[in-house]
Design a protein around this motif. Structure first.
Motif, PDB file in Angstrom:
ATOM      1  N   LEU A  58       0.946  -1.337  -0.066  1.00 39.34           N
ATOM      2  CA  LEU A  58       0.024   0.010   0.032  1.00 39.34           C
ATOM      3  C   LEU A  58       0.929   1.332   0.032  1.00 39.34           C
ATOM      4  N   ASN A  59       1.997   1.048   0.566  1.00 38.44           N
ATOM      5  CA  ASN A  59       2.811   2.376   0.780  1.00 38.44           C
ATOM      6  C   ASN A  59       3.643   2.821  -0.596  1.00 38.44           C
ATOM      7  N   TYR A  60       3.747   1.705  -1.319  1.00 39.38           N
ATOM      8  CA  TYR A  60       4.475   1.739  -2.578  1.00 39.38           C
ATOM      9  C   TYR A  60       3.423   2.173  -3.945  1.00 39.38           C
ATOM     10  N   THR A  61       2.127   1.861  -3.625  1.00 40.82           N
ATOM     11  CA  THR A  61       1.332   2.055  -4.826  1.00 40.82           C
ATOM     12  C   THR A  61       1.191   3.654  -5.186  1.00 40.82           C
ATOM     13  N   ASP A  62       1.534   3.849  -6.466  1.00 38.77           N
ATOM     14  CA  ASP A  62       1.200   5.247  -6.811  1.00 38.77           C
ATOM     15  C   ASP A  62       0.020   5.159  -7.850  1.00 38.77           C
ATOM     16  N   GLU A  63      -0.700   4.328  -8.136  1.00 42.98           N
ATOM     17  CA  GLU A  63      -1.765   4.219  -9.027  1.00 42.98           C
ATOM     18  C   GLU A  63      -2.740   3.024  -8.563  1.00 42.98           C
ATOM     19  N   PRO A  64      -4.184   3.292  -8.475  1.00 40.20           N
ATOM     20  CA  PRO A  64      -4.673   1.972  -7.944  1.00 40.20           C
ATOM     21  C   PRO A  64      -4.472   0.803  -8.724  1.00 40.20           C
ATOM     22  N   PHE A  65      -4.250  -0.369  -7.993  1.00 43.16           N
ATOM     23  CA  PHE A  65      -4.128  -1.633  -8.749  1.00 43.16           C
ATOM     24  C   PHE A  65      -4.448  -2.744  -7.421  1.00 43.16           C
ATOM     25  N   ALA A  66      -5.512  -3.511  -7.717  1.00 42.16           N
ATOM     26  CA  ALA A  66      -5.985  -4.431  -6.606  1.00 42.16           C
ATOM     27  C   ALA A  66      -6.177  -5.713  -6.937  1.00 42.16           C
ATOM     28  N   ASP A  67      -5.206  -6.326  -7.755  1.00 40.52           N
ATOM     29  CA  ASP A  67      -5.093  -7.500  -7.733  1.00 40.52           C
ATOM     30  C   ASP A  67      -4.316  -8.006  -6.458  1.00 40.52           C
TER      31      ASP A  67
END
Length: 609
Positions: free
Chosen positions: A318-327
């Protein structure tokens, strides 16, 4: 494997890339550098793989200083290309594939893309003509975002590297709808209106403020060899070239087992890696991986993780995510990548085989919809009768109920709607009710461009290769491996193997309703029989039990945070309804939607407003 970032145009003189390079540092921890040339400022973060000396550093220029290249990826046939260029009198200063690509582009321009075998995203700049060429590999293994704004073009491997260079970023509501339906964004989409992804097999030219995007590669289904074993074996051999330690992921499934077995033939004693869930046997496949490792003779390591350790990876993701991706399988890939990186810098993976050879349950469902029999009719009836029962992923029974209900929903739709129904995690009507009524609904065209053109299974597989593979599977592997500074190579996506697969009719890829029989026919002699007999199981994690247990507090905080509703994107009533479901512990049918909301919330709180 690296990170690239840059800007060309009038804004290039007013910015620096220090923030962008910092944001991309996990993609390239070994060195970060930038270079001004003409009206460009190009930056690079390096993960040293080929020629680890300073001679392979980037940005790289030719001796005249006219041409500059920043490059993320690997060119596997670079030695052959270098030999050809050397015969014309060119002398190389390094042993890197970057220098080979630079000189090939100088000599041949765009046509150089036809000669390379590899995965890549690069920026090539000619200062004399103020000309920029951006390109992305044929299948979309490596990402590339860009933005044309304020008489300039900026680009980056990740959104977080691009955001410091962009003056305005507005959430795209059509992209938001697609995200919540599929849990990822289709290939050309970005979560922001102002930013696009360069499509796989495409290049972009930018000169004097004008830009054009063109396609240089389409899958034609023209086999470049008639023996799959030889093609894939050679693809693996090419991907073993490395000046740093290399290994292979091994889940015990068909795809990773084939890659590991071939790699171990070329490089005996290969290191292989798998993860296991110590406190949840339903999601643990490590014993299968160990059996394959014993059979092929690899140097295997099983990483056994407890729940608390897996939950730490949720936080890091979650901390690394810069664009929503939910797989949600990205959580497991993150864990595997992090522990693999402790021993090697490069890992091979079996990604791509499912899309090419028909490995998913939905492929069998499409076949059943085309040629229904008694079993399909019974499944349809059971699916309708069981609509009041909530399916899920936490047990074999709940997963079977989910699959039967899913089949029943899609089987009577036309082929186009059925394809997207069975590619979705959340039904379109559910997403429409979740998002505020004023949110955009103009996403249909992007789906029309990416979906199948007829009802054949061949078209379904081709659409999966064009869309689902780069948008979901390859995005997952790139982000999670790069978050841990690990390069992952995918031999199944050598373009020769891709063309071979798509030259085959569906009846050559399927037998008795099951896919991947080409793989069985070609590789059964190097693997245990049970690898091919065992039913496929995804790389899943126990989300539902986490949401009702250790992540319950975090999820409640997300749903109760006024930021969701105040953003203007969500229906307050629907969010309240999901919160009520969570309180009543009735979330089996919305687990993946809740995860998508949790991921979006973290993204939006950091980047979205």
């Amino acid at each position: 494997m690296c990170g690239i970032v840059g800007i060309v145009g009038s804004k290039s003189e007013k910015v620096d890339l220090s923030k962008s390079l910092f944001e991309l540092s996990k993609r390239g921890p070994d060195r970060q550098a930038s270079l001004r040339s003409g009206r460009s400022l190009l930056g690079h973060t390096r993960l040293s793989i080929i020629d680890t000396t300073h001679l392979g550093d980037q940005p790289m220029q030719d001796p005249t200083g006219r041409y500059t290249l920043v490059f993320n990826g690997e060119i596997y046939n670079y030695r052959t290309i270098a030999e050809s260029l050397s015969k014309k009198g060119l002398e190389f200063k390094s042993n890197s594939d970057t220098e080979v690509l630079l000189h090939l582009l100088i000599e041949k321009g765009i046509s150089a893309l036809d000669e390379v075998n590899g995965f890549f995203a690069f920026a090539f700049y000619d200062s004399l003509n103020d000309y920029l060429l951006l390109a992305r590999d044929r299948i979309g293994i490596k990402p590339l975002y860009y933005c044309i704004q304020d008489d300039s073009i900026s680009f980056s491997s990740e959104l977080k590297g691009l955001s410091p260079l962009v003056s305005k970023m507005t959430i795209d509501t059509d992209s938001l709808h697609l995200y919540f339906r599929f849990n990822y964004l289709p290939v050309s989409q970005s979560i922001f209106q102002e930013i696009e992804q360069l499509r796989p097999g495409h290049f972009l030219e930018y000169k004097s403020g004008d830009s054009t995007v063109k396609c240089y590669y389409k899958i034609e289904g023209q086999a470049l060899g008639d023996n799959l074993y030889d093609l894939l074996s050679d693809a693996v051999r090419l991907r073993l070239v490395s000046d740093v330690a290399l290994g292979s992921f091994l889940s015990g499934g068909v795809d990773s087992s084939i890659i590991a077995a071939l790699a171990n033939i070329h490089s005996p004693g290969l290191k292989t890696f798998s993860i296991g869930f110590k406190d949840n046997s339903h999601f643990d496949e490590s014993t299968y991986a160990e059996k394959v490792a014993n059979h092929i003779g690899s140097d295997h390591k099983t990483i056994q993780l407890y729940q608390d350790e897996m939950l730490q990876h949720v936080s890091e993701l979650l901390n690394y995510t810069d664009e929503p991706f939910a797989d949600s399988s990205a959580i497991a890939v993150h864990a595997l990548s992090q522990h693999t990186r402790k021993d090697v810098t490069v890992a091979l993976s079996g990604d791509g085989a499912d899309e090419l050879f028909g490995g998913y349950n939905k492929h069998q469902a499409h076949l059943s919809a085309l040629y229904p029999g008694p079993r399909e009719k019974i499944a349809s009836i059971v699916g309708r009768l069981s609509q009041g029962i909530k399916g899920g992923h936490n047990s074999r029974l709940s997963n079977l109920i989910r699959q039967v209900q899913r089949f029943s929903r899609g089987k009577d739709q036309d082929y186009f709607e059925r394809y997207w129904t069975w590619s979705s995690w959340t039904a379109e009507e559910k997403v429409s009710s979740l998002l505020s009524p004023e949110q955009g609904m103009a996403y249909e065209k992007s789906l029309r461009d990416l979906g199948p053109r007829n009802e054949s299974l061949e078209e379904v597989l081709l659409s999966d290769t064009r869309c689902v593979l780069p948008s979901d599977m390859l995005t997952k592997v790139d982000r999670m491996s790069m978050a841990n500074s690990l390069e992952v190579r995918v031999p199944f996506l050598d373009h020769r193997v891709v063309e071979f697969a798509h030259s085959k009719r569906a009846d050559q890829r399927f037998r008795k309703g099951r896919g991947k029989f080409i793989l069985r026919d070609n590789f059964a002699h190097i693997l245990p029989q049970e690898v091919f007999d065992r039913k496929k199981k995804g790389f899943e994690v126990p989300l539902e039990s986490w949401f009702l247990g250790p992540l319950n507090k975090d999820l409640k905080a997300t749903l109760n945070d006024g930021l969701l509703v105040s953003s203007g994107f969500f229906s307050a009533a629907e969010v309240a309804g999901l919160s009520d479901k969570l309180n009543r512990k009735k979330i089996s049918d919305v687990v993946h939607l809740l995860w998508a909301i949790m991921v979006f919330h973290r993204f939006y709180s950091r980047f979205g407003h």
